[in-house]
Design an enzyme around this catalytic site. Structure first.
Site, short mmCIF file in Angstrom:
data_model
loop_
_atom_site.label_atom_id
_atom_site.label_comp_id
_atom_site.label_asym_id
_atom_site.label_seq_id
_atom_site.Cartn_x
_atom_site.Cartn_y
_atom_site.Cartn_z
CG ASP A 1 -1.69 1.21 1.46
OD1 ASP A 1 -2.34 1.65 0.49
OD2 ASP A 1 -1.67 1.75 2.58
CG ASP B 1 -2.01 7.55 0.58
OD1 ASP B 1 -2.72 8.56 0.60
OD2 ASP B 1 -1.37 7.20 -0.43
CD GLU C 1 -4.00 7.84 4.54
OE1 GLU C 1 -4.60 7.87 3.45
OE2 GLU C 1 -3.64 6.78 5.11
#
Length: 293
Positions: free
Chosen positions: A92, A94, A101
């Site tokens: 992933d 963020d 984010e």
């Protein structure tokens, strides 16, 4: 007998930790063959090679009990993840590959960061449908100039150990890529910098130099993340059992479950509980030791 590897990590480890872990595993029915201690710049990693009749609940329970009692992170790693052969690492982005984010950084330019952060946190906890929440958050970006994308890219900070982790896998000939519920326009420079094998994310809608407040095309949600893992593993000729996935939010759950080893990195409680590994030490470089790099 089934072979496996036990990996433990902490800011500081010593021989007493090694002996205590070995004793605990032996009580749970494992045969401990050999152990090694790696001292890094910000953390230590202890690795034990073990054999057991089956990698059953008693062994996992014994390891979990030792981890809870000692306050030291630990994981049982199946042989396909660390044995010789090509691997695939998928992450992933963020709050995993990077510290921030991205959508919150973008929303700050519209003065709506706090509002968007609240929705993001609920979605990552699994309280909201990810696709619906993404559309809701992206609407807050409508009318922003495209220049905010470059400003956000300049503010991105890689997570501690991220570059070392990617380099270790790439230099060993393994495949490294990312799949993100964020945005391709922001991810592309990061992927190029790290020389990733693949990078998949959402496309922000753009028109006349402005953000439209919409996402172009299908949303990269938890189902799509799993699909990307499977597709990239097949493309690279890597068995699914030899893949490692790393993430922190609810939209990573399917990907973590499908991988040979799913790693929850500083993750939400539901993700920590579901993953094979809960890595709470804030250094991604620990992940390379799970593959013996």
């Amino acid at each position: 007998m089934i072979k496996a590897r036990v990996v433990a990590w902490a800011a500081q480890l010593d021989d007493a930790h090694r002996d205590g872990l070995a004793t605990g595993l032996e009580r749970a029915g494992a045969v401990v063959e050999v152990g090694s201690l790696h001292r890094g710049a910000t953390y230590d990693v202890l690795t034990l090679e073990v054999q057991a009749g089956v990698l059953d609940a008693s062994l996992r329970t014994g390891l979990a009990a030792w981890s809870a009692a000692s306050g030291i992170g630990a994981a049982l790693v199946p042989e396909p993840v660390y044995a010789s052969g090509r691997k695939l690492l998928i992450m992933d982005v963020d709050s995993t590959l990077i510290k921030q984010e991205v959508i919150e950084l973008l929303a700050a330019h519209a003065g709506r960061e706090a509002e968007v952060r609240a929705v993001t946190e609920a979605a990552m906890r699994g309280e909201l449908d990810f696709s619906q929440s993404l559309h809701q958050r992206v609407r807050a970006l409508e009318g922003l100039p495209m220049s905010v994308i470059d400003e956000v890219v300049s503010r991105i900070e890689l997570s501690d150990g991220a570059e070392q982790l990617v380099s270790a896998y790439r230099d060993a000939g393994h495949v490294v890529g990312v799949v993100s519920g964020g945005f391709s326009q922001v991810l592309a420079p990061v992927a190029e910098r790290l020389r990733l094998s693949f990078a998949r994310a959402n496309d922000l809608g753009l028109h006349d130099g402005m953000l439209t407040g919409r996402v172009s095309g299908a949303v990269v949600d938890r189902a799509e993340k799993e699909r990307v893992l499977r597709a990239e593993a097949e493309r690279a000729g890597v068995p699914l059992a030899s893949t490692i996935a790393v993430g922190d939010g609810a939209n990573d759950l399917d990907m973590l479950a499908a991988a040979g080893l799913g790693v929850a990195f500083n993750a939400k409680p539901a993700v920590r509980a579901s993953a094979d590994v809960a890595l709470d030490l804030p250094d991604l470089d620990v992940v390379r030791h799970l593959s013996g790099l």
